[in-house]
Enzyme design. Structure first.
Site, PDB file in Angstrom:
ATOM      1  N   GLY A  31       0.816  -1.208   0.000  1.00  0.00           N
ATOM      2  CA  GLY A  31       0.000   0.000   0.000  1.00  0.00           C
ATOM      3  C   GLY A  31       0.845   1.251   0.000  1.00  0.00           C
ATOM      4  O   GLY A  31       2.069   1.179   0.115  1.00  0.00           O
ATOM      5  N   GLN A  32       0.192   2.409  -0.148  1.00  0.00           N
ATOM      6  CA  GLN A  32       0.898   3.682  -0.131  1.00  0.00           C
ATOM      7  C   GLN A  32       0.029   4.719   0.569  1.00  0.00           C
ATOM      8  O   GLN A  32      -1.196   4.574   0.642  1.00  0.00           O
ATOM      9  CB  GLN A  32       1.258   4.132  -1.540  1.00  0.00           C
ATOM     10  N   ASP A  47       6.747  -3.760  13.604  1.00  0.00           N
ATOM     11  CA  ASP A  47       7.636  -3.254  12.551  1.00  0.00           C
ATOM     12  C   ASP A  47       8.232  -1.903  12.971  1.00  0.00           C
ATOM     13  O   ASP A  47       7.939  -0.867  12.369  1.00  0.00           O
ATOM     14  CB  ASP A  47       6.851  -3.108  11.249  1.00  0.00           C
TER      15      ASP A  47
END
Length: 558
Positions: A132-133, A282
């Site tokens: 995704g962005q 993350d």
């Protein structure tokens, strides 16, 4: 739809096979030096590093799914050697952004016309990843971040997941039984993880859960999701700009205490893992920023992990054992977590632990970093056939990445001191001491009971021995096949002696009959070769840990 995915998977399988063909040939030659014949060949560290770099290039070429797979493999030292873990650890989820028209189509399919869904929308993404962005927009007078799933990624991921599943039987051919088990589990884990990461409804729920867990903590900020402008392919949330956490020059300009910042980050993750059981998985610098008043901003909760209460308790015990430099307690905890086999050579692993701790702490006993210890533990995990629980692998990765960020903020950051203080403040160390006292009490009770039970039993045994009526059953453990090799050598020796005598007799009786001499001599020579081979040291990939401080230092320097 399923037919199209299958067709795409068949094509992708050929592409993947082409990309990995050089590595397949290399691994085949490890088993047979000349592919079809010859013994195993020795694989050096340099060869492993070279192959890891080939693997890295192949994963990047194959695209989003395999980039994610490489990131997951970098957390699994029970599957890959340390050289591969080190190289794959550099794999960044950073790919060129998809064209705006494609992203716009996804947005409009989920939310309707962009002009109606948002007050304004900047079509240049501020970050791009494989799945995704993220764009910046304005909604109801407030700036928001809009995360859009990459167009067409669902079909590609599903096709690639089938390719990975089809490829497993081929990979099983090159690895041992224990690592085959771990790899099979990893395929299931990866499919679950990547599907969760593409589900933005799940990510929004995780955002809110962690936000609630830290409602009373003023040291961090988590963006609030905007549900009316979110769906499973679009996630709109509060826009929180800040200074990247590894931009130490800017942090100094803002007057932020970097040591305190590192301590806050470490304590946040300790709470996530040890207390809450849900954590952001993350924590690289791209997903962490700092506000002007020193609070930590967390981005991208697509990759998250959960820890069950049992593992939480064992992690606490592990931290306390490391802080106390109690090697036996460290080994017991790792065995109870399922990381080490109960049959592991405790002396060997104890030596590894002692050297890792001694080498990491330096002159000051308290000044050592748990990340260095974890690196040494992870390097031995591959050398021993172990199985690493899924979320424990994520915890190991998170601990290493967080410690690296903390050391960037403060080169003298003392992870153990912060962890020890946290566990003491939360009462975990007192609970640990109480358990030890209870354990000692139980052991004393058992010992007292044994004082009354053993003498009568011993008296009965001595009576049976006196009457020549005592039978002792002895079971010999031969996990390395020593007796099997000795039996083979004995049999080969008997056949060799018999064959040699037979050949000499045939030759003495009829030296001109070469056929008869050959009939007796060739089998004898063959048995002699078998006997000679049984005494040769096996070649191939050695799994012998190096237990010297010098070797540990050399490995880290390399």
């Amino acid at each position: 739809m399923d037919t199209l995915v299958n067709l795409r998977a068949y094509w992708r399988f050929l592409v993947v096979l082409y990309q990995f063909f050089p590595l397949i040939v290399a691994y085949t030659r490890d088993r047979r030096k000349y592919v079809f014949f010859g013994g195993r060949r020795r694989v050096s560290r340099e060869m492993r590093v070279e192959r890891a770099e080939v693997l890295l290039a192949s994963l990047l070429t194959l695209g989003p799914t395999f980039i994610k797979l490489g990131q997951l493999l970098s957390t699994r030292p029970d599957i890959l050697p340390p050289e591969y873990i080190e190289v794959l650890g550099t794999l960044q989820d950073d790919v060129p952004a998809a064209p705006w028209p494609e992203s716009k189509q996804v947005l409009e399919e989920e939310l309707g016309p962009v002009e109606e869904a948002f007050d304004s929308f900047d079509t240049d993404p501020i970050s791009g990843a494989s799945l995704g962005q993220v764009y910046v927009a304005e909604y109801e007078g407030e700036q928001v971040a809009v995360k859009v799933r990459r167009p067409g990624i669902e079909e590609l991921v599903e096709a690639d997941l089938r390719v990975i599943r089809w490829s497993l039987p081929l990979l099983m051919h090159f690895i041992g039984e224990s690592r085959a088990f771990s790899l099979d589990n990893l395929a299931d884990e990866f499919a679950k993880t990547i599907r969760e990461e593409m589900d933005y409804v799940e990510e929004a729920a995780t955002l809110e859960t962690i936000q609630q867990n830290f409602a009373d903590n003023g040291s961090l900020v988590i963006p609030t999701p905007v549900h009316e402008r979110s769906d499973d392919r679009v996630l709109t949330m509060e826009y929180l700009p800040g200074t990247k956490i590894n931009n130490v020059e800017r942090l100094d300009e803002l007057g932020i205490d970097r040591t305190e910042l590192a301590s806050n980050l470490q304590r946040i993750y300790l709470q996530m893992i040890v207390e809450d059981g849900v954590f952001h998985a993350d924590p690289h610098p791209g997903n962490l920023s700092v506000t002007d008043d020193g609070r930590i901003i967390f981005y991208d909760f697509g990759m998250h992990g959960e820890v069950d209460p049992f593992i939480q308790g064992k992690i606490v015990e592990f931290y306390i054992a490391v802080a106390n430099q109690d090697v036996d307690a460290i080994l017991d905890t790792l065995i109870e977590m399922g990381t080490l086999s109960p049959n592991v050579d405790r002396q060997v692993m104890g030596d590894v632990m002692e050297l890792a701790i001694a080498d990491a702490r330096g002159d000051d006993i308290e000044q050592y970093r748990v990340n260095q210890i974890l690196e040494q533990v992870e390097s031995t995990i591959y050398e021993f056939p172990l199985r690493l629980p899924r979320n424990l692998a994520l915890v190991l990765r998170v601990a290493g990445v967080v410690e690296g960020v903390c050391v960037t903020l403060d080169p003298n950051f003392d992870f153990i001191s912060v962890a020890t203080n946290y566990l003491t403040e939360e009462g975990y160390r007192e609970e640990s001491i109480q358990k030890i006292v209870e354990g000692v009490g139980q052991q004393a009770q058992k010992t007292a009971q044994s004082l009354f039970r053993v003498p009568p039993k011993l008296d009965r045994v001595l009576d049976r021995a006196d009457r020549d009526n005592l039978t002792v059953n002895v079971k010999l453990e031969d996990s390395k096949g020593v007796f099997d090799r000795l039996a083979k050598r004995l049999i080969y020796g008997i056949f060799l002696s018999f064959g040699f005598v037979s050949t000499v007799l045939v030759y003495a009786l009829n030296p001109e009959n070469l056929v008869a001499v050959g009939a007796a001599g060739i089998p004898t020579a063959f048995v002699a070769i078998l006997l000679w081979r049984s005494f040769r040291a096996k070649k191939g990939i050695r799994a012998t840990p190096q237990f010297t401080r010098q070797n540990l230092r050399e490995r880290r320097q390399e």
